[in-house]
Design a protein around this motif. Structure first.
Motif, PDB file in Angstrom:
ATOM      1  N   GLY A  65       9.835  11.342   3.917  1.00  0.00           N
ATOM      2  CA  GLY A  65       8.908  10.228   3.679  1.00  0.00           C
ATOM      3  C   GLY A  65       9.324   8.973   4.419  1.00  0.00           C
ATOM      4  O   GLY A  65       8.489   8.284   5.021  1.00  0.00           O
ATOM      5  N   VAL A  68       8.665   9.436   8.131  1.00  0.00           N
ATOM      6  CA  VAL A  68       7.230   9.325   8.402  1.00  0.00           C
ATOM      7  C   VAL A  68       6.804   7.856   8.369  1.00  0.00           C
ATOM      8  O   VAL A  68       6.057   7.400   9.241  1.00  0.00           O
ATOM      9  CB  VAL A  68       6.409  10.171   7.406  1.00  0.00           C
ATOM     10  CG1 VAL A  68       4.930   9.818   7.456  1.00  0.00           C
ATOM     11  CG2 VAL A  68       6.604  11.661   7.689  1.00  0.00           C
ATOM     12  N   ARG A  69       7.297   7.093   7.397  1.00  0.00           N
ATOM     13  CA  ARG A  69       6.945   5.664   7.334  1.00  0.00           C
ATOM     14  C   ARG A  69       7.388   4.934   8.604  1.00  0.00           C
ATOM     15  O   ARG A  69       6.657   4.100   9.139  1.00  0.00           O
ATOM     16  CB  ARG A  69       7.567   5.015   6.096  1.00  0.00           C
ATOM     17  CG  ARG A  69       6.799   5.311   4.817  1.00  0.00           C
ATOM     18  CD  ARG A  69       7.333   4.518   3.622  1.00  0.00           C
ATOM     19  NE  ARG A  69       8.579   5.060   3.101  1.00  0.00           N
ATOM     20  CZ  ARG A  69       8.672   6.150   2.340  1.00  0.00           C
ATOM     21  NH1 ARG A  69       7.597   6.820   2.012  1.00  0.00           N
ATOM     22  NH2 ARG A  69       9.852   6.562   1.901  1.00  0.00           N
ATOM     23  N   VAL A  72       5.039   6.087  11.485  1.00  0.00           N
ATOM     24  CA  VAL A  72       3.699   5.515  11.357  1.00  0.00           C
ATOM     25  C   VAL A  72       3.720   4.029  11.727  1.00  0.00           C
ATOM     26  O   VAL A  72       2.720   3.488  12.189  1.00  0.00           O
ATOM     27  CB  VAL A  72       3.145   5.745   9.932  1.00  0.00           C
ATOM     28  CG1 VAL A  72       1.885   4.945   9.668  1.00  0.00           C
ATOM     29  CG2 VAL A  72       2.881   7.232   9.713  1.00  0.00           C
ATOM     30  N   ARG A  84       1.196  11.226  18.752  1.00  0.00           N
ATOM     31  CA  ARG A  84       0.328  10.925  17.614  1.00  0.00           C
ATOM     32  C   ARG A  84       0.048  12.189  16.794  1.00  0.00           C
ATOM     33  O   ARG A  84       0.045  12.158  15.569  1.00  0.00           O
ATOM     34  CB  ARG A  84      -0.975  10.291  18.085  1.00  0.00           C
ATOM     35  CG  ARG A  84      -0.789   8.888  18.646  1.00  0.00           C
ATOM     36  CD  ARG A  84      -2.096   8.153  18.805  1.00  0.00           C
ATOM     37  NE  ARG A  84      -3.080   8.852  19.601  1.00  0.00           N
ATOM     38  CZ  ARG A  84      -3.254   8.712  20.915  1.00  0.00           C
ATOM     39  NH1 ARG A  84      -2.478   7.888  21.588  1.00  0.00           N
ATOM     40  NH2 ARG A  84      -4.185   9.391  21.549  1.00  0.00           N
ATOM     41  N   VAL A  87       3.119  13.046  14.714  1.00  0.00           N
ATOM     42  CA  VAL A  87       3.272  12.121  13.592  1.00  0.00           C
ATOM     43  C   VAL A  87       2.274  12.482  12.492  1.00  0.00           C
ATOM     44  O   VAL A  87       2.617  12.490  11.302  1.00  0.00           O
ATOM     45  CB  VAL A  87       3.117  10.652  14.053  1.00  0.00           C
ATOM     46  CG1 VAL A  87       3.027   9.708  12.859  1.00  0.00           C
ATOM     47  CG2 VAL A  87       4.281  10.253  14.962  1.00  0.00           C
ATOM     48  N   ASP A  88       1.052  12.812  12.872  1.00  0.00           N
ATOM     49  CA  ASP A  88       0.056  13.244  11.878  1.00  0.00           C
ATOM     50  C   ASP A  88       0.495  14.522  11.171  1.00  0.00           C
ATOM     51  O   ASP A  88       0.340  14.654   9.954  1.00  0.00           O
ATOM     52  CB  ASP A  88      -1.311  13.468  12.537  1.00  0.00           C
ATOM     53  CG  ASP A  88      -2.009  12.170  12.908  1.00  0.00           C
ATOM     54  OD1 ASP A  88      -1.602  11.096  12.409  1.00  0.00           O
ATOM     55  OD2 ASP A  88      -2.965  12.219  13.711  1.00  0.00           O
ATOM     56  N   ARG A  91       3.157  13.577   8.703  1.00  0.00           N
ATOM     57  CA  ARG A  91       2.579  12.883   7.547  1.00  0.00           C
ATOM     58  C   ARG A  91       1.927  13.887   6.596  1.00  0.00           C
ATOM     59  O   ARG A  91       2.102  13.818   5.383  1.00  0.00           O
ATOM     60  CB  ARG A  91       1.564  11.841   8.024  1.00  0.00           C
ATOM     61  CG  ARG A  91       0.968  11.037   6.894  1.00  0.00           C
ATOM     62  CD  ARG A  91       0.027   9.945   7.341  1.00  0.00           C
ATOM     63  NE  ARG A  91      -0.616  10.229   8.599  1.00  0.00           N
ATOM     64  CZ  ARG A  91      -0.896   9.330   9.537  1.00  0.00           C
ATOM     65  NH1 ARG A  91      -0.587   8.067   9.348  1.00  0.00           N
ATOM     66  NH2 ARG A  91      -1.501   9.666  10.641  1.00  0.00           N
ATOM     67  N   ASP A  92       1.192  14.845   7.155  1.00  0.00           N
ATOM     68  CA  ASP A  92       0.554  15.878   6.323  1.00  0.00           C
ATOM     69  C   ASP A  92       1.602  16.742   5.618  1.00  0.00           C
ATOM     70  O   ASP A  92       1.436  17.107   4.448  1.00  0.00           O
ATOM     71  CB  ASP A  92      -0.365  16.762   7.173  1.00  0.00           C
ATOM     72  CG  ASP A  92      -1.575  16.019   7.711  1.00  0.00           C
ATOM     73  OD1 ASP A  92      -1.868  14.894   7.229  1.00  0.00           O
ATOM     74  OD2 ASP A  92      -2.237  16.549   8.621  1.00  0.00           O
ATOM     75  N   TYR A  94       4.628  15.831   4.800  1.00  0.00           N
ATOM     76  CA  TYR A  94       5.234  15.020   3.739  1.00  0.00           C
ATOM     77  C   TYR A  94       4.336  15.007   2.497  1.00  0.00           C
ATOM     78  O   TYR A  94       4.820  15.192   1.373  1.00  0.00           O
ATOM     79  CB  TYR A  94       5.505  13.594   4.215  1.00  0.00           C
ATOM     80  CG  TYR A  94       5.851  12.668   3.081  1.00  0.00           C
ATOM     81  CD1 TYR A  94       7.029  12.848   2.361  1.00  0.00           C
ATOM     82  CD2 TYR A  94       4.998  11.643   2.704  1.00  0.00           C
ATOM     83  CE1 TYR A  94       7.344  12.017   1.290  1.00  0.00           C
ATOM     84  CE2 TYR A  94       5.305  10.816   1.636  1.00  0.00           C
ATOM     85  CZ  TYR A  94       6.468  11.010   0.936  1.00  0.00           C
ATOM     86  OH  TYR A  94       6.775  10.199  -0.125  1.00  0.00           O
ATOM     87  N   ALA A  95       3.035  14.813   2.693  1.00  0.00           N
ATOM     88  CA  ALA A  95       2.107  14.811   1.556  1.00  0.00           C
ATOM     89  C   ALA A  95       2.148  16.158   0.835  1.00  0.00           C
ATOM     90  O   ALA A  95       2.177  16.214  -0.410  1.00  0.00           O
ATOM     91  CB  ALA A  95       0.692  14.489   2.032  1.00  0.00           C
ATOM     92  N   GLY A 116       7.693  19.177   8.601  1.00  0.00           N
ATOM     93  CA  GLY A 116       7.485  17.765   8.943  1.00  0.00           C
ATOM     94  C   GLY A 116       8.617  17.173   9.755  1.00  0.00           C
ATOM     95  O   GLY A 116       8.397  16.444  10.729  1.00  0.00           O
TER      96      GLY A 116
END
Length: 193
Positions: A65, A68-69, A72, A84, A87-88, A91-92, A94-95, A116
């Motif tokens: 997380g 990713v922060r 981003v 990009r 990174v997406d 982020r996915d 991590y979610a 991730g």
């Protein structure tokens, strides 16, 4: 998160050691070796969930997380599409990892952490240094055997590529990128004569 720093227990099944070896070796393989890593994720998650426990898995999710922060927070609009996209993906992942952890599925959480973290690592300095060095190293053979290029130019190229290779071995990613980039530029210049 860096699975390379995790230690397998002595009683881990041989498949876990094989998965770790495949994951590690994939970083020295040419670009596109992500499939090797993807195949290792389930086996690594299976091996490390008992070692890390739920708390350790939660720490790895938190590390992802944070990474990713930071990613981003980069000026993504100014970066290449490839970055990009990664990174997406991170982020996915991590979610999905956070959701799996809340659902008490640490194996899935760790699998998503691996996915991730590797997405970010694939566009990080280490991966760029390794892939760029491998590319110019492969291209160097064309210049070695071609009499159209002077011995002085071939020597410069060999030194640059050797320096990039040494920098990769020493973990000096920026230096490796710089030397490989200069080698690529010199090759382009020599081809343009």
């Amino acid at each position: 998160p860096d699975p390379g720093s995790w230690r397998l227990p002595a009683d881990a099944p041989p498949e876990a050691a094989e998965a770790m070896a495949a994951w590690t070796a994939s970083w020295d393989a040419p670009e596109g070796a992500g499939g090797m890593r993807e195949a290792a994720y389930a086996r690594l998650a299976e091996a490390f969930v008992p070692v890390l426990g739920r708390g350790g898995v939660a720490e790895e999710v938190d590390r992802l997380g944070e990474a990713v922060r930071r990613a981003v927070g980069l000026p993504l609009d100014d970066l290449p599409e490839r970055i990009r996209v990664k990174v997406d993906l991170a982020r996915d992942a991590y979610a999905a990892a956070a959701l799996a952890l809340r659902s008490e599925d640490p194996r899935e959480a760790l699998l998503q952490v691996l996915r991730g973290a590797d997405a970010l690592r694939e566009v990080g300095p280490e991966a760029v240094a390794r892939s760029l060095t491998a590319e110019v190293e492969a291209e160097l053979g064309r210049f070695q055997d071609d009499d159209a290029y002077s011995e002085k130019d071939r020597l410069r190229l060999r030194r640059l590529v050797s320096g990039a290779r040494t920098a990769v071995r020493d973990g000096a990613w920026v230096l490796a990128i710089r030397r490989a980039y200069y080698a690529r530029g010199l090759m382009a210049q020599l081809d343009g004569r």
